[in-house]
Design a protein around this motif. Structure first.
Motif, short mmCIF file in Angstrom:
data_model
loop_
_atom_site.label_atom_id
_atom_site.label_comp_id
_atom_site.label_asym_id
_atom_site.label_seq_id
_atom_site.Cartn_x
_atom_site.Cartn_y
_atom_site.Cartn_z
N ALA A 1 0.85 -1.20 0.00
CA ALA A 1 0.00 0.00 0.00
C ALA A 1 0.88 1.24 0.00
CB ALA A 1 -0.91 -0.01 1.22
N ASN A 2 0.55 2.19 -0.85
CA ASN A 2 1.28 3.46 -0.88
C ASN A 2 0.50 4.53 -0.11
OD1 ASN A 2 2.83 5.73 -1.52
ND2 ASN A 2 1.85 5.99 -3.51
N GLU A 3 -0.67 4.87 -0.59
CA GLU A 3 -1.48 5.87 0.11
C GLU A 3 -2.94 5.66 -0.25
OE1 GLU A 3 -0.92 9.92 -1.04
OE2 GLU A 3 -1.05 9.50 -3.17
N MET A 4 -3.83 6.40 0.40
CA MET A 4 -5.24 6.28 0.04
C MET A 4 -5.89 7.65 -0.04
SD MET A 4 -6.74 4.55 3.47
CE MET A 4 -6.49 5.27 5.07
N ALA A 5 -7.02 7.69 -0.74
CA ALA A 5 -7.73 8.96 -0.94
C ALA A 5 -9.18 8.78 -0.50
CB ALA A 5 -7.67 9.37 -2.40
N PRO A 6 -9.65 9.65 0.42
CA PRO A 6 -11.03 9.52 0.91
C PRO A 6 -12.01 10.26 0.01
CG PRO A 6 -9.93 11.29 2.08
CD PRO A 6 -8.95 10.79 1.06
N ARG A 7 -12.00 9.89 -1.27
CA ARG A 7 -12.80 10.63 -2.26
C ARG A 7 -12.71 9.92 -3.60
NH1 ARG A 7 -8.53 12.31 -5.12
NH2 ARG A 7 -6.66 12.91 -3.97
N VAL A 8 -13.48 10.44 -4.55
CA VAL A 8 -13.31 9.98 -5.93
C VAL A 8 -11.89 10.33 -6.37
CG1 VAL A 8 -15.71 10.02 -6.65
CG2 VAL A 8 -14.39 12.14 -6.68
N HIS A 9 -11.40 9.64 -7.40
CA HIS A 9 -9.96 9.69 -7.68
C HIS A 9 -9.68 9.76 -9.17
CE1 HIS A 9 -5.81 7.78 -7.40
NE2 HIS A 9 -5.77 8.61 -6.37
N ASN A 10 -8.57 10.40 -9.48
CA ASN A 10 -8.14 10.54 -10.88
C ASN A 10 -8.07 9.17 -11.59
OD1 ASN A 10 -5.39 12.59 -12.23
ND2 ASN A 10 -7.07 11.58 -13.26
N SER A 11 -7.69 8.12 -10.87
CA SER A 11 -7.57 6.81 -11.52
C SER A 11 -8.94 6.16 -11.77
CB SER A 11 -6.68 5.88 -10.69
OG SER A 11 -7.33 5.49 -9.49
N GLY A 12 -10.01 6.87 -11.40
CA GLY A 12 -11.36 6.34 -11.64
C GLY A 12 -12.13 7.11 -12.70
N HIS A 13 -11.46 8.07 -13.37
CA HIS A 13 -12.20 8.89 -14.35
C HIS A 13 -12.69 8.08 -15.55
CE1 HIS A 13 -11.17 12.08 -11.82
NE2 HIS A 13 -10.43 12.83 -12.59
N TRP A 14 -12.00 6.99 -15.86
CA TRP A 14 -12.42 6.11 -16.97
C TRP A 14 -13.82 5.54 -16.74
CZ3 TRP A 14 -13.67 1.09 -15.77
CH2 TRP A 14 -13.25 0.64 -14.50
#
Ligand code: ADP
Ligand code: MG
Length: 360
Positions: A255-268
């Motif tokens: 694990a590197n880090e996490m984001a408590p939100r929608v994320h750039n890697s989910g724009h697809w």
């Protein structure tokens, strides 16, 4: 139902855009002038600690969410006394601090790279003696897109503490990774979690350049989902939570880090899934039912950085283009393009051509 969003960046913009055909309506708080979401929803221009504005949001909205993780935790706690906030202040607060985040990963039995806490020049020197120069110094707070990070092999002789304007840092062992992948999951307040397939992410200079989905590996998918569930259950999380991983040369998921939100890697997911990450997040925070997530084909997403592209160059491609209505600035995310294809090889060819046209 009215949803308050703290932060009016492109993520808030897409939460609003993707909810166009629903009964949700939005109220946004952002201290900057004309942020991307202000074109699509009512936007209050005020600081995040402006009590009058926070009270107004609590009066007007049914639930509040965030578009970036650095909304002050005190703001979220203040709102939580009056209204539902999702994700919660305690979940967001952990994600704001790389040290707390790593401790949570460890408590959940999830591998992380070796790291030490750094708070002055002596502790930095001791950390480098212990870890070696094959390491990265990062600020614990407020880092994004590779900002406030120093590769200890590349820069020498600078006063990092001064440069970072912080004495709350961590030194991380560099991971010799094979791939970077992320898992996007959406958790309802019933505890049900739905997942998107793993995404492969290609970063350059610490910034996401493009993503490809799905990253098809059933064993890793299952493991990433297990890790996500451990964390999101522990945090009693509501909404989209994204975890970024390194896949090392031995096949270990770190694990590197996490984001408590929608994320750039989910724009697809906007074009590539039956329900996209923005809709999924909004439905979860609004306590609406989500049935299942499925994908339509192979997808790629290319970030537009620094300079707006000449779209004439890619007019023969079937693509979707999102403009965040931001002015050009070096390494700033200005928009993105998504590509889809039933055939993965064809998608990769198109991605290669489009990426070469728009990269700066
Ligand atoms: P940010 O909050 O800026 O996204 P990250 O920790 O995700 O911070 O770092 C950005 C990128 O820098 C990562 O996606 C990866 O490409 C690279 N990076 C960061 N930490 C490491 C590490 N320990 N080993 C190898 N690469 C790293
Ligand atoms: Mg990152």
């Amino acid at each position: 139902m009215r949803i308050g969003i703290l932060g009016g960046g492109q993520l808030a913009m897409m939460m609003v855009q993707q909810s166009e055909d629903t009964n949700f309506d939005f109220l946004i708080l952002d201290p900057t002038e004309s942020p991307p979401a202000s074109k699509y929803a009512t936007c209050i221009k005020a600081e995040y600690d402006d009590i009058g504005s926070l009270n107004y949001i609590a009066d007007e909205c049914d639930v509040v969410t965030i578009d970036f993780e650095n909304v002050p935790a005190d703001t979220l706690r203040f709102l939580e006394k009056r209204i539902v906030v999702a994700p919660s202040s305690s979940a967001v607060e952990i994600c704001q601090d790389r040290l707390k985040e790593k401790e949570l990963f460890i408590n959940c039995g999830i591998p992380v790279t070796k790291y030490t806490s750094v708070y002055d020049n002596d502790s930095l020197k001791a950390s480098i003696d212990y870890m070696g120069k094959n390491s990265i110094l990062k600020t614990r707070f407020l880092g994004y897109d590779g900002k406030n990070q120093f590769d200890m092999e590349k820069v020498d002789g600078i006063d990092y503490l001064k440069e970072c304007k912080s004495n709350q840092l961590i030194l991380e062992k560099k991971v010799d990774f094979e791939k970077e992948i992320s898992i996007i999951g959406v958790r309802m307040n019933t505890g049900k979690i739905l997942f998107y397939p793993l995404v492969e992410n290609i970063h350059k200079n610490g910034i996401l350049n493009y993503s490809i989905a799905p990253y098809d590996d059933k064993k890793l998918q299952k493991l990433a989902e297990e890790y996500h569930k451990k964390i999101s259950d522990k945090l009693n999380y509501v909404g989209v939570l994204v975890i970024e991983f390194f896949l090392d040369k031995n096949g270990i998921l770190i694990a590197n880090e996490m984001a408590p939100r929608v994320h750039n890697s989910g724009h697809w997911t906007n074009e590539g899934a039956n329900i996209n990450q923005f809709q999924a997040h909004i439905k979860a925070v609004a306590n609406c039912e989500l049935e299942s997530i499925s994908i339509k084909n192979h997808s790629a997403m290319v970030n537009i950085l620094s300079k707006k592209p000449d779209l004439k160059n890619i007019k023969d491609f079937d693509y979707a283009y999102y403009d965040y209505n931001k002015s050009e600035r070096h390494n700033r995310k200005l928009g993105h393009i998504t590509l889809n294809n039933k055939n993965r090889d064809k998608l990769m060819q198109d991605l290669n051509t489009v990426y070469n046209f728009i990269k700066t």
